[in-house]
Design an enzyme around this catalytic site. Structure first.
Site, PDB file in Angstrom:
ATOM      1  N   SER A  33       0.458  -1.507  -0.607  1.00  0.00           N
ATOM      2  CA  SER A  33      -0.139   0.193   0.332  1.00  0.00           C
ATOM      3  C   SER A  33       0.545   1.569  -0.249  1.00  0.00           C
ATOM      4  O   SER A  33       0.441   2.465  -0.323  1.00  0.00           O
ATOM      5  CB  SER A  33      -0.706  -0.319   1.453  1.00  0.00           C
ATOM      6  OG  SER A  33      -0.209  -0.374   2.347  1.00  0.00           O
ATOM      7  N   GLU A 214      -6.163   8.497  12.386  1.00  0.00           N
ATOM      8  CA  GLU A 214      -4.617   9.296  12.336  1.00  0.00           C
ATOM      9  C   GLU A 214      -3.673   8.034  11.913  1.00  0.00           C
ATOM     10  O   GLU A 214      -3.679   6.671  12.979  1.00  0.00           O
ATOM     11  CB  GLU A 214      -4.675   9.468  13.580  1.00  0.00           C
ATOM     12  CG  GLU A 214      -5.237  10.804  14.077  1.00  0.00           C
ATOM     13  CD  GLU A 214      -5.326  10.661  15.822  1.00  0.00           C
ATOM     14  OE1 GLU A 214      -4.703  10.562  16.610  1.00  0.00           O
ATOM     15  OE2 GLU A 214      -5.898  11.301  16.864  1.00  0.00           O
ATOM     16  N   HIS A 218       0.687   5.276   6.138  1.00  0.00           N
ATOM     17  CA  HIS A 218       0.195   5.089   4.098  1.00  0.00           C
ATOM     18  C   HIS A 218      -0.051   6.740   4.508  1.00  0.00           C
ATOM     19  O   HIS A 218       0.211   7.962   5.891  1.00  0.00           O
ATOM     20  CB  HIS A 218      -1.514   5.169   4.696  1.00  0.00           C
ATOM     21  CG  HIS A 218      -1.824   3.739   3.821  1.00  0.00           C
ATOM     22  ND1 HIS A 218      -2.295   2.596   5.222  1.00  0.00           N
ATOM     23  CD2 HIS A 218      -0.957   2.522   3.772  1.00  0.00           C
ATOM     24  CE1 HIS A 218      -1.846   1.784   5.309  1.00  0.00           C
ATOM     25  NE2 HIS A 218      -1.653   1.325   4.441  1.00  0.00           N
TER      26      HIS A 218
END
Length: 247
Positions: A33, A214, A218
């Protein structure tokens, strides 16, 4: 930019120069990711691979971003994603390989990959790419935003980055040490200012995250762009032919 020492095996590095000098070089991305292109419902989460093409002269590269949220080396293979990438790889292409976040997540059984298996999978990736007369480039995983009470960036990947470094040295593969580079970026920014590089969204600021979020793993668009710039700076020092195409 931060001028950090890079663990590159330049003295014995074997690379394959682009075979199609008159055509754009295809850069395939295999990863998780932190690198991946995001779905609309994930925005403003952004993968640094989305800013990769902008680091090169216009028309010189094509970026084939096959990185995917939640994937480890194991699941990337099991789901057929690695084979699909190989099927699209041609002589002269470059394949960037960056895993580790999900491989080391021992609490997530759907993606966890033990260290020995992780190293074997990466070695397989390198061999497979070379068999297609393309150039593999290994990347250590980017740092998470974790600081101790004294304001120092904490390690969050255990032995996994060292396994990447060891494989690169052993097999004479180009290594871009994104963990060290990203950790240095966070350290320079500091604990509070570094939030802007990650997916920190306040309540009501995003329709995708109405309650706020939060997220210290990422990236925000600003963080993703900074990581792509760090990659480009490291690539310029690497001695790879691909560096000649950078802006």
């Amino acid at each position: 930019m931060l001028k950090l020492g890079l663990a590159l095996c330049l003295s014995t590095l074997t690379v394959i120069a682009p075979a199609r000098a008159s055509e754009p070089v295809t850069i395939h991305l295999a990863g998780d990711s932190t690198m991946a292109e995001k779905l609309p419902e994930k925005r403003p989460e952004t993968g640094w691979g989305e800013f990769l093409a902008a680091q090169f002269k216009p028309g010189t590269v094509l970026v084939d971003n096959r990185a995917k949220n939640g994937r480890s080396t194991r699941t990337f293979i099991e789901e057929g994603r690695w084979q699909e990438l190989l099927d699209a790889t041609r002589p002269g292409d470059v394949v960037l390989i960056q895993f580790g976040h999900n491989d080391q997540s021992v609490e997530k059984k759907d993606r966890y990959t033990p260290p020995a298996d992780y190293a074997r999978n990466l070695s397989r990736f390198v061999t497979d790419v070379r068999e297609r007369q393309a150039t593999p480039v290994l990347l250590t995983p980017v740092a998470r935003r974790r600081f101790d009470e004294a304001g120092h960036v904490l390690d969050s990947h255990g032995e996994y980055p060292d396994l990447v470094r060891a494989l690169a040295a052993r097999e004479h593969v180009a290594l871009i040490d994104m963990e060290r580079r990203s950790a240095a970026v966070l350290q320079e920014a500091g604990a509070e200012p570094s939030k802007r590089l990650f997916l920190w969204v306040g309540v009501g600021e995003s329709a995708n995250y109405p309650k706020g979020v939060e997220d210290n793993t990422h990236f925000s668009p600003a963080g993703a762009e900074r990581m792509a710039e760090e990659f480009a700076f490291a690539l310029r020092q690497s001695g790879l032919p691909l560096a000649q195409l950078l802006n």
